[in-house]
Each structure stands twice: as C-alpha cells, then as structure tokens.
Design a protein around this motif. Sequence first.
Motif, mmCIF file in Angstrom:
data_model
loop_
_atom_site.group_PDB
_atom_site.id
_atom_site.type_symbol
_atom_site.label_atom_id
_atom_site.label_comp_id
_atom_site.label_asym_id
_atom_site.label_seq_id
_atom_site.Cartn_x
_atom_site.Cartn_y
_atom_site.Cartn_z
ATOM 1 N N ILE A 194 0.841 -1.205 0.000
ATOM 2 C CA ILE A 194 0.000 0.000 0.000
ATOM 3 C C ILE A 194 0.874 1.252 0.000
ATOM 4 O O ILE A 194 0.711 2.138 -0.855
ATOM 5 N N SER A 195 1.826 1.312 0.916
ATOM 6 C CA SER A 195 2.688 2.506 0.961
ATOM 7 C C SER A 195 3.973 2.197 1.734
ATOM 8 O O SER A 195 3.911 1.886 2.932
ATOM 9 N N TRP A 196 5.106 2.257 1.070
ATOM 10 C CA TRP A 196 6.352 1.971 1.789
ATOM 11 C C TRP A 196 6.710 3.107 2.734
ATOM 12 O O TRP A 196 7.319 2.907 3.775
ATOM 13 N N GLN A 197 6.242 4.378 2.356
ATOM 14 C CA GLN A 197 6.552 5.509 3.244
ATOM 15 C C GLN A 197 5.851 5.329 4.605
ATOM 16 O O GLN A 197 6.462 5.478 5.663
ATOM 17 N N LEU A 198 4.539 4.959 4.530
ATOM 18 C CA LEU A 198 3.792 4.770 5.785
ATOM 19 C C LEU A 198 4.344 3.562 6.563
ATOM 20 O O LEU A 198 4.379 3.566 7.799
ATOM 21 N N THR A 199 4.806 2.533 5.813
ATOM 22 C CA THR A 199 5.382 1.350 6.485
ATOM 23 C C THR A 199 6.607 1.769 7.299
ATOM 24 O O THR A 199 6.787 1.337 8.444
ATOM 25 N N LEU A 200 7.432 2.654 6.693
ATOM 26 C CA LEU A 200 8.633 3.095 7.420
ATOM 27 C C LEU A 200 8.259 3.829 8.703
ATOM 28 O O LEU A 200 8.902 3.653 9.740
ATOM 29 N N VAL A 201 7.181 4.637 8.622
ATOM 30 C CA VAL A 201 6.735 5.374 9.821
ATOM 31 C C VAL A 201 6.403 4.371 10.932
ATOM 32 O O VAL A 201 6.811 4.519 12.086
ATOM 33 N N VAL A 202 5.654 3.291 10.551
ATOM 34 C CA VAL A 202 5.259 2.294 11.555
ATOM 35 C C VAL A 202 6.496 1.571 12.096
ATOM 36 O O VAL A 202 6.639 1.371 13.310
ATOM 37 N N LEU A 203 7.403 1.196 11.179
ATOM 38 C CA LEU A 203 8.578 0.426 11.604
ATOM 39 C C LEU A 203 9.480 1.227 12.549
ATOM 40 O O LEU A 203 10.135 0.651 13.423
ATOM 41 N N ALA A 204 9.494 2.569 12.357
ATOM 42 C CA ALA A 204 10.377 3.404 13.187
ATOM 43 C C ALA A 204 10.061 3.263 14.673
ATOM 44 O O ALA A 204 10.929 3.445 15.523
ATOM 45 N N GLN A 287 1.496 2.877 24.863
ATOM 46 C CA GLN A 287 0.341 3.562 24.263
ATOM 47 C C GLN A 287 0.752 4.929 23.718
ATOM 48 O O GLN A 287 0.294 5.348 22.652
ATOM 49 N N SER A 288 1.644 5.631 24.437
ATOM 50 C CA SER A 288 2.081 6.953 23.965
ATOM 51 C C SER A 288 2.866 6.816 22.657
ATOM 52 O O SER A 288 2.648 7.566 21.702
ATOM 53 N N ILE A 289 3.770 5.810 22.626
ATOM 54 C CA ILE A 289 4.569 5.623 21.403
ATOM 55 C C ILE A 289 3.644 5.309 20.231
ATOM 56 O O ILE A 289 3.766 5.864 19.138
ATOM 57 N N THR A 290 2.666 4.426 20.472
ATOM 58 C CA THR A 290 1.752 4.023 19.413
ATOM 59 C C THR A 290 0.896 5.196 18.939
ATOM 60 O O THR A 290 0.685 5.378 17.735
ATOM 61 N N LEU A 295 -0.582 9.095 14.669
ATOM 62 C CA LEU A 295 -0.707 10.488 14.253
ATOM 63 C C LEU A 295 0.161 10.748 13.026
ATOM 64 O O LEU A 295 -0.295 11.355 12.031
ATOM 65 N N THR A 296 1.383 10.231 13.069
ATOM 66 C CA THR A 296 2.293 10.429 11.939
ATOM 67 C C THR A 296 1.744 9.738 10.692
ATOM 68 O O THR A 296 1.776 10.295 9.582
ATOM 69 N N VAL A 297 1.202 8.505 10.877
ATOM 70 C CA VAL A 297 0.628 7.771 9.742
ATOM 71 C C VAL A 297 -0.529 8.575 9.137
ATOM 72 O O VAL A 297 -0.638 8.734 7.910
ATOM 73 N N ALA A 298 -1.392 9.141 10.006
ATOM 74 C CA ALA A 298 -2.560 9.896 9.517
ATOM 75 C C ALA A 298 -2.116 11.120 8.728
ATOM 76 O O ALA A 298 -2.655 11.405 7.638
ATOM 77 N N GLN A 316 -7.297 4.529 5.106
ATOM 78 C CA GLN A 316 -8.071 3.954 6.214
ATOM 79 C C GLN A 316 -7.575 2.534 6.512
ATOM 80 O O GLN A 316 -7.371 2.161 7.662
ATOM 81 N N ALA A 317 -7.354 1.734 5.422
ATOM 82 C CA ALA A 317 -6.865 0.363 5.609
ATOM 83 C C ALA A 317 -5.506 0.397 6.298
ATOM 84 O O ALA A 317 -5.225 -0.401 7.207
ATOM 85 N N PHE A 318 -4.662 1.356 5.908
ATOM 86 C CA PHE A 318 -3.321 1.397 6.494
ATOM 87 C C PHE A 318 -3.367 1.727 7.988
ATOM 88 O O PHE A 318 -2.623 1.154 8.784
ATOM 89 N N VAL A 319 -4.290 2.677 8.298
ATOM 90 C CA VAL A 319 -4.415 3.025 9.726
ATOM 91 C C VAL A 319 -4.833 1.766 10.519
ATOM 92 O O VAL A 319 -4.290 1.458 11.586
ATOM 93 N N SER A 320 -5.787 0.991 9.916
ATOM 94 C CA SER A 320 -6.200 -0.249 10.582
ATOM 95 C C SER A 320 -5.016 -1.197 10.710
ATOM 96 O O SER A 320 -4.804 -1.828 11.750
ATOM 97 N N PHE A 321 -4.235 -1.302 9.618
ATOM 98 C CA PHE A 321 -3.083 -2.213 9.650
ATOM 99 C C PHE A 321 -2.062 -1.786 10.704
ATOM 100 O O PHE A 321 -1.483 -2.613 11.390
#
Length: 624
Positions: A194-204, A287-290, A295-298, A316-321
């Motif tokens: 879906i998005s490698w940029q958003l994936t990087l945000v999550v992985l960070a 919870q704070s980190i998440t 927020l960054t993903v949104a 929306q799917a990415f936020v769920s993921f």
Amino acid sequence: MNLKWLLNRLTHERRKLATVGVLASAGVALLIAGPLLLAGIINQVFAGSISTTLPDGLTNAQAVAQLRAEGRDSYADVVQGAGAVPGAGIDFDVVWQLLAVLVTVYVIGAAVNWLQARTVNNMTQQAMNRLRTDIETHIHRMPVAFFDTSTRGSMLTKVSSDIDNVSSVFSPLFIKLPGAVLTLVALLVVMPVISWQLTLVVLASIPVILVAGVLMAQRARPHFEDQWQATENLTSRVDESYAQLHTLRVYGAEERARSEFEEITADLARASRTAQSYAGSILPVLQSITAFSYLTVAIVGALQVLSGTLTVGQVQAFVSFSRMFSQPLNDLTAMMSQLQSGLVSLGRIRALLNEPTEDAPAVDETVSTTFGRHSFPPEIDFEKVRFGYRRSSQGDEEMVDVIQDLTLHVPSGATVAIVGPTGAGKTTLTNLLLRLYDPSSGSIKVDGDPIESKPRVAVRGQAAIVTQDRWLFTGTIADNIAFGHPGATRADIEAAARDSHVQQFVDTLPDGYDTIIGHDGASLSEGQMQLITIARAMVGHPRILVLDEATSAVDSRTELLIQRALETLQQRTTSIVVAHRLSTIRDADIIAVVEDGVVTEQGTHAELLETQGRYSIMYKSQFE
Ligand SMILES: Nc1ncnc2c1ncn2[C@@H]1O[C@H](COP(=O)(O)OP(=O)(O)OP(=O)(O)O)[C@@H](O)[C@H]1O
C-alpha cells in the motif's frame, strides 16, 4: 533458556501445535482480509459520491483532463486516484455484497480465534499437568538428605503456586504468540504494497517499543525473584505455625507468630508491588509511542491522498493495519515484564527437577530383589560403617560424622536393641539400614549381600518400620493397614489385624474395618493408632523389622497389647529396636550400647549388668 526448555516440553503435542499453526494462519488471513474489504467498501462509496459531482457521460480520464484544464489539479488527483466514473453514483449492490463478505469474515475469524485459544489452553494445561506429575515423580526419587535442608513450604510453593504462576503467565502468551508473530509477518508484506513511506513510519516505532519493554522487564525481574522467595517464606511460616498450633497456644506465642507473619507478608507485598508497578508502567509508555505513530501515519497518509498517491480507503486500511501491527507488538512487549514472573517460577521448578535422584524406584527384572535364603529372617552386618549428615551453617555445607567405623553383627531372627544417650546415632543406624542414607564408607550387609549394591526398593521391600511417628491418612482402617501393599487382600488385612490386636477395637466400631479415620488418626487413641501401624507392618510379611521408640506413653494395658503385637512380629523377623526405656528391651538377644557413633558394649541384659559398664549405669539410673 528456561523458555526454550518449556517450549521443548510443549513439542510433545505435535498434532496440537500443527493445529494451532493452521488456525493462527487462518485467523491472520481473515484479520487482514477485514480492512482490505472495508477499504473496498469505502472506495466504492467515496468514488460513487464524487462521481455525481462530475459531468455525466465522460470517462474518468476525460473528467480528470477537464478538471486539470480548469486548474483544479488537486481534485483531479483525487478523482483519478479514486477511479470515479462520472455520473455512475454508488453501486449499492457491490457495497452490500462486500459488507456481507466482511461480516462473514469477522464471524469466521472470531470462531477460528476461539478454537485456537481453546487448543492452546488445552495444550498448556496438559503440559502443566505433565510438569506436576514429573515433579511429584522426581520428589519421590530424590534422596531423603535433600529434604533435611529444604522446608516443606518451599516444596509446597514449587509444586502448587509456581506451577500455577507458570500456567497463568504462559497460557495467554502462547495463545497470543502464534497469531501475533504471523500477523506481524503478514503485515510486513501487505503494508509496503500500500505505501512503503507509511510502512517506514510504523517500523520506526519498533526499536523504541522494544527498548522500553526490555528495560522494564530487566528492572522487574529481581523483584519477581524477591516476590517468589517471600511467597515461599510465607508458605513455610503458615505450615510451621499451623503444625505447631497447640504449642503456640500453650506458650502464648500467638503474638510473636503474628508479628513474624506480618513481617513476611509485608516483604511479599513490597516485592509484589514493585514488580507489578514495573510490569504495569510499560503499557502507558507503549500507548504513547503508538499514539504518536498513528498520528504520523494519519498526517503522511492525508498528504498522500491529496497528492493522489493513495485513496481514502487505502489510508483507512493502512491506519487499521498499523493498529493491527502495534496491538500484538504492544501486547507481547507488555507481557515481557509479566513473563519475568513466569520465568522466575520456571527457573525454580527446573532447579528442583535438576536435583539428583536416587536410583529409579522401578526394579529391573534382571536384578534380584531378595537377599540370601528367603525363607529365614536375614542376618545383618554393619561393617566399619561411617556416616555424616550434611549440615549447612551460614551458607556453607559441612559433613559431621555421626557414625564412626561402627561394626555390629545381628544374627538371623535375632532382636538387637540399640541403646545409648540422646544424639548418639541410634536412629541414624536404622536410617542407613533402610537406605534412606548411604554410608560414606564401610558396608551394611544383609545375608552377606551389601545393600548399597541392591535397589533401594528391594532393601525397603523386605523391611517394615514402626516408630513413634504414627502416620495415618484419611481413609478406612482397612486402607490404612494395607498402605504400601496394594496386593493385600481383605483376609491378609484381617489376619494382620488379629495378630496385632487391632481387631479387638475394630469389632466395637459400627463400620468395622470400613470406619473412616481422619487425618493423622483423628478419632483414634494413641495406642489404637500404634496398633494399626503394627498391623500395617505385619501385612507386608517383612524379614527385617525396625522399631524406633515404638512403645510410647500409653496406658499399661494398651502397652501390653502393643508389646505382644510387636513380639509376634519380632518372632518372624530380624529386628533392630531403638529404645530409651530399657524395660522394653530386657529380653533382646543382644543389647548394643552406641555412644558417639560407635558400639561401646554389647551382650545380653544379664551380661551387660555383670560387666558393670555404661549399660548397667543407664539401667540402674532408670530403675533404682
Ligand atoms: N537429618 C539430619 N540432618 C542433620 N543432622 C542430623 C539429622 N538427623 C540427625 N542428625 C544429627 O545426628 C546425630 C544423631 O542423631 P540420631 O537421631 O541418630 O540420634 P539418636 O541416638 O537416635 O538420638 P535420640 O535418642 O535423641 O533419638 C544428632 O546429633 C542429630 O542432631
């Protein structure tokens, strides 16, 4: 290390493990299908809604070109990204179909998760059951010497509380672990699509979460160790206090017992509070980190929608993921601290299971379990026997010799009385004969066979012991008599009861041999309990009999009955009698005086009186 050991034990359940793997994979596939279907529905509704704002009859490409010509580039990007067909409106047939599939996916997903949890639960409960059985088996194979230096409270805590703790910590972990790992792996494949940029945000966020989790777990661990040590102390204290309740009352020591108890419970509360506060404080941190990651993903996602790189449904799917990604990660990380408690318990259980054992109780058929001429009571020889108990003093262990090069011959069928001052080593000699301990040098021979080379069960199988400690358990009188001899018939039990004068009082009970006696013989008199233990010894037809202060303070009539019962038993056995009251052993074939672990005199009562030695002094001091 401990965790690996536990996992190895679970691999016994290969079929269940495979089932869990299949169910977890299915659960994860359904979990991921949910947001994708939802994304499809949102995209349908969104594209349908904006299609009504576009001129009817155009294709998507024409509408996009027209919007660009009008200078509305951003909107053109959104229309292009959404693939809206001008004038088409929302296709509700497709929306309803997708919704129906979505609901089905959620229902099947819930059923699969329930089944998986149930399978894991069964698996861990069975593993805990096996662990309990292994501990029980191991305890019965451990040398008696181990129990000299460990408290009953410590054993009780390990067998009950520690196992319960392992079960309650690892069961939820094993329920969540397969699904969590598969979800993380699957999402690491799906999210970049879906998005490698958003994936990087999550992985960070992962390293931050892991470092926080490990730090908290490390801090919690020593407090969990303290907590379990305090639990063990508490159990030992309760065990001691309740066992000594009468003495406590008589000496008015309730206040002291209570204050000691309060001290230990305060220690326990302190250690638990600190351990749990570390374990509990990890969740708000995660919870704070998440939240920061969402927020960054949104924000990044919204920018990608505006640039037409992503659709609203995809974001929306990415936020769920990303929520699906952080949930198991947070759960597992939060469990890391609680896991320390389970690992501490597991370590304590493993340490017990690693304690060396005596030889196996099962007797190899090729090994003879009898000694010498089986039809006669055996002769027994103590040959230069040396032995010392292991004692721990201020953390150091030392051996203090209690028996020193002791030599004693007991002829076949004879009764040898061992007398001597308190602490001389009389009971120790009988312990060595029953192989509850082994001599450090020298040998004990039964009919010429050294007992050290025979299985312990063979040695003990030929012997019976009657001591002052009349252990009876809750059950019928018949069961108590047959204890240790599962093959004993009712006729055997009744014959033993007759010979031991148990029958006389059993006949007065309404339920006879089926009368239930309470724990420790509650409801019977001291003398009756003693007679039952003599009957128990008779049922096994022993060849060797050990009597250790067997006749204690009872009325003279009961004492006579006990004496008679013991004499019947002694006629069929070679007997070693430990006695303080010298009146009870006057008729012994040999009286051996033991002092400081050696035999200092031996002979018959008359001989020893004549020599005017130690025995004669002891005897006179009791009777003159
Ligand atoms: N399990 C044990 N661990 C360590 N030391 C022990 C143990 N059992 C006995 N002892 C010690 O060994 C010595 C001999 O004890 P034992 O019970 O054989 O003496 P005894 O002659 O039977 O005494 P009593 O007549 O008082 O029963 C004593 O000093 C005792 O403290």
